[in-house]
Design an enzyme around this catalytic site. Structure first.
Site, short mmCIF file in Angstrom:
data_model
loop_
_atom_site.label_atom_id
_atom_site.label_comp_id
_atom_site.label_asym_id
_atom_site.label_seq_id
_atom_site.Cartn_x
_atom_site.Cartn_y
_atom_site.Cartn_z
N GLN A 162 -31.50 31.38 31.15
CA GLN A 162 -32.70 30.83 31.79
C GLN A 162 -33.64 30.25 30.75
O GLN A 162 -34.24 29.18 30.95
CB GLN A 162 -33.40 31.95 32.59
CG GLN A 162 -32.58 32.37 33.80
CD GLN A 162 -33.02 33.72 34.35
OE1 GLN A 162 -33.59 34.55 33.63
NE2 GLN A 162 -32.75 33.95 35.63
N SER B 261 -36.75 42.74 29.64
CA SER B 261 -36.25 42.57 31.00
C SER B 261 -36.39 43.84 31.81
O SER B 261 -36.56 44.93 31.26
CB SER B 261 -34.77 42.20 30.98
OG SER B 261 -34.60 40.99 30.28
N GLN C 150 -28.70 37.38 31.77
CA GLN C 150 -29.11 36.10 32.38
C GLN C 150 -30.28 35.43 31.68
O GLN C 150 -30.33 34.22 31.58
CB GLN C 150 -29.49 36.28 33.86
CG GLN C 150 -28.31 36.41 34.79
CD GLN C 150 -27.95 37.86 35.01
OE1 GLN C 150 -28.35 38.74 34.23
NE2 GLN C 150 -27.20 38.15 36.05
N GLU D 274 -23.08 48.51 52.60
CA GLU D 274 -23.52 47.38 51.78
C GLU D 274 -23.06 47.55 50.34
O GLU D 274 -22.58 46.63 49.69
CB GLU D 274 -25.04 47.33 51.84
CG GLU D 274 -25.61 45.99 51.43
CD GLU D 274 -27.12 46.03 51.52
OE1 GLU D 274 -27.76 45.63 50.53
OE2 GLU D 274 -27.64 46.47 52.56
N CYS E 237 -37.16 35.00 38.37
CA CYS E 237 -37.72 35.85 39.41
C CYS E 237 -38.53 37.02 38.85
O CYS E 237 -39.29 37.64 39.56
CB CYS E 237 -36.64 36.32 40.38
SG CYS E 237 -35.18 36.91 39.56
#
Lengths: 271, 425
Positions: B120, B109, B116, B192, B50
């Site tokens: 990937q 990153s 991650q 949230e 992404c």
């Protein structure tokens, strides 16, 4: 020969202490392995030194302040192995090895002559009484180290600055539990030391208690730790307060051990 | 035989463009196939996450490949060419090597040190490998970048500290309680962020979850999600006696938990430690509570402070990681040089052999009366001359010299070897 063993043991403990202190700043698996190796080597030499003195003198080598201090350190290291093996508490060595080293250094500057035991003390009670006393004291020494670790870690969490040793130190819960457990080990041993001592006094002197300064101070120490356990169980004095109390308790232990011998006179005093 | 990377990432392209250019699902295979069909492209690996879309290539002509890839993006994803102008970057040769090492080590990153990307990258490599889209060079490059990333992770503490508020809360809880399993946990209000923190707590072993929300129904809903139980909001003070960790975000405009109350709670629970995380703004928990023994209160700013110091810690570690990357680039560069010299050595030897054969043939044609013995002797002598002549350049090529690429170019030119390209595709 036995002097040489002592010097070598002291050297190993010194090196281990340096490595331990380095570990505070820059630790790795390698340094902790080196540290454990050095402590094991020191302990082996130390054990040989104590055994040699036992063989030479024919009695438990706790007859002079030098011997007693050295035996005290020996008990702490023994307990340290046990905790390190069983619980693997990060940085424990860094807080306990300096204590061992300072005690050993103190021991090294005290007169090392092997004393003949006064007839008063020639009894198998000597072994029982001093073994109980030193195992108890070793547990209190350890509780002191763990208590300091707790206060440092608590300071990090409370002040919300999580730098420095925060990562390496264990959790507050582990430190608090360990502190409690060590005192629950030390306390019965101290009690046994006092009881065995008074039985010994009764058999050799005819009275259980003579208000000798060492006896008085042992009793004070006993009351401090009894208080630590009492307020913990009834008032929930855990964590910070328990840690502070265990530090106060250990200062009483040290005074009972050194202060009484050096400042006050009594039949517990060494020549 | 050159390495190039064409792509875009979170620094050069906004999320809208990144979304358009993502190789999702079947597009990955299709895209890989299409790129392989472009002439001049010999090896390909596509990394699509992404935050980045990158295509690693082994080509002869980098500039042409860049133009081709741009065309490919425009056609394949149906985007406007000018939208790619600033977004698309090209790194070639050692810059490309450096780029993939940094990507794999999570230095490139969005959140430096996030773990991650390595997974990937491995997946992307496996896929390309499976489709036989890679060869000697990219295989080596990808394997090397994975090992560089592992080295960075073991030798630096780049991924060690939590850099999000909810992770920081979990990290703190572990330094208070050791093990979160068996600890009880209360969600006071249901924002949230509180939910996110609750999820992290659960992933770390917290089992007993209590939800106290002003709207009871919403509380029930949430508690089902976490497999916990809901209580009425008014009942939370009583429940605190059995709670070890509290996350508070009620949206109330005043304190809902006061010091006097907490003192009672602590007495009742015999001073067992409590960790309170107040992520509400304005704060819902009396800050004076932090002065009490065995209660640890963190508000949003405190956690933010922890996160920020962790981030600066990571940046320090990132500098160490960059040094490791530089070091590894050097070893990769050396490997690439040996790779490049092999065809040149072969070409040189073949050129010498050809000369030897041609000249012997001509010589023997001119002197057909020579006997077998003489012929053998002359052949031997010619071989010796050739061998001695090419010995020095061969040794020079095989040596790991600093200026090897210059040397290779020079020898190719001197011996006119350019016509013979022995590179393996």
């Amino acid at each position: 020969m036995e002097t040489m063993l002592f010097e070598l043991a002291l050297t190993c403990y010194f090196a281990a202490t340096i490595v331990c202190l380095l570990e505070l700043f820059k630790g790795s698996k390698a340094t902790s392995r080196i540290m454990v190796g050095l402590v094991i080597a020191g302990f082996a030499l130390h054990t040989a030194n104590i055994a040699a003195r036992y063989v030479i003198s024919g009695h438990m080598p706790t007859a002079s302040l030098h011997e007693a201090t050295s035996f005290f350190s020996w008990c702490i290291v023994l307990l340290f192995f046990f905790l390190e093996y069983r619980y693997r508490i990060g940085l424990l060595g860094s807080f306990i090895m300096p204590v061992v080293f300072i005690l050993m250094l103190t021991s090294s500057i005290l007169p090392r002559k092997i004393e003949n035991l006064s007839p008063l003390l020639q009894s198998s009670w000597l072994f029982i009484h001093t073994a109980f006393a030193f195992i108890g004291d070793a547990a209190f020494a350890m509780a002191f180290g763990v208590g300091i670790m707790y206060l440092i870690q608590e300071h990090y969490v409370k002040s919300k600055h999580l730098g420095g040793l925060f990562k390496k130190l264990p959790s507050l819960q582990i430190l608090d539990e360990m502190n409690y457990r060590l005192i629950t080990i030390g306390f019965p041993f101290l009690s046994l030391a006092i009881i065995s001592g008074s039985l010994w006094a009764e058999s050799s002197l005819g009275t259980f208690w003579r208000w000798d300064p060492k006896e008085v101070w042992s009793l004070i120490t006993w009351f401090i730790y009894a208080l630590v356990l009492h307020v913990r169980l009834t008032q929930g004095w855990r964590g910070k307060r328990a840690a502070i109390l265990s530090i106060i308790g250990f200062s009483a232990v040290l005074f009972t051990f050194f202060g009484v011998n050096l400042l006050l006179k009594g039949y517990h005093s060494f020549k | 035989m050159k390495i190039a990377v064409v792509g875009l990432n979170h620094k050069t392209a906004d999320v809208e463009l990144r979304e358009k250019l993502a190789f999702n699902g079947p597009k990955l295979e299709e895209g890989l196939q299409k790129i392989r069909e472009i002439p001049g492209i010999r090896e390909t690996v596509i990394i699509s996450t992404c935050n980045r879309v990158e295509i690693y290539l082994q080509v002869q002509d980098v500039e042409k490949a860049y133009a081709d890839m741009k065309d490919f993006f425009v056609l394949f994803f149906d985007v406007r060419r000018d939208s790619l102008d600033t977004a698309l970057y090209l790194h070639k040769d050692m810059a490309a090597v450096k780029h993939i090492f940094r990507v794999a080590s999570s230095l490139d990153s969005m959140v430096v040190g996030e773990p991650q990307i390595l997974g990937q990258l491995k997946d992307a490599f496996d896929f390309a490998l499976e489709k036989k889209a890679t060869g000697v060079l990219l295989n080596r490059l990808l394997k090397k970048s994975i090992s560089v990333a592992k080295r960075v992770r073991t030798e630096t503490r780049i991924a060690e500290n939590a850099v999000s508020i909810s992770f920081a809360a979990v990290e703190l809880a572990k330094k208070i309680f050791t093990d979160l399993a068996g600890k009880s946990f209360m969600l006071l209000g249901a924002g949230e962020m509180a939910e996110l923190a609750a999820k992290h707590m659960m992933n770390n072993g917290v089992q007993d979850i209590i939800v106290a929300n002003r709207t009871y129904e919403r509380g029930c809903e949430l508690s089902r999600e976490f497999n916990g139980r809901a209580i009425r909001f008014e009942d939370f003070p009583a429940e605190l006696v059995h709670t070890d960790i509290v996350i508070c975000s009620t949206g109330a405009s005043t304190f809902v938990l006061h010091k006097e109350h907490m003192q009672k709670v602590m007495k009742e629970r015999k001073q067992k430690p409590v960790f309170i995380i107040d992520i509400s703004v304005p704060r819902n928990v009396d800050p004076g509570i932090n002065d009490m023994d065995n209660v640890y209160l963190y508000d949003v700013d405190d956690l933010q402070g922890v996160v920020e110091s962790n981030i600066s810690e990571r940046q320090k570690e990132a500098a160490k990681a960059e040094a490791i990357v530089e070091d590894e680039i050097e070893t990769f560069r050396r490997w690439m040089m040996t790779l490049n010299s092999v065809p040149t050595v072969i070409a040189l030897r073949e050129r010498a052999e050809t000369i030897r054969k041609d000249e012997l043939e001509r010589f023997f044609n001119r002197f057909p009366s020579l006997g077998e013995k003489e012929r053998k002797a002359i052949e031997g002598m010619a071989g010796a001359i050739i061998n001695k002549l090419i010995h020095a350049p061969t040794v020079a090529l095989k040596n790991d010299a600093e200026d090897k690429d210059v040397l290779i170019a020079l020898i190719k030119r001197l011996y006119d070897l350019n016509g013979e390209d022995h590179e393996k595709g």
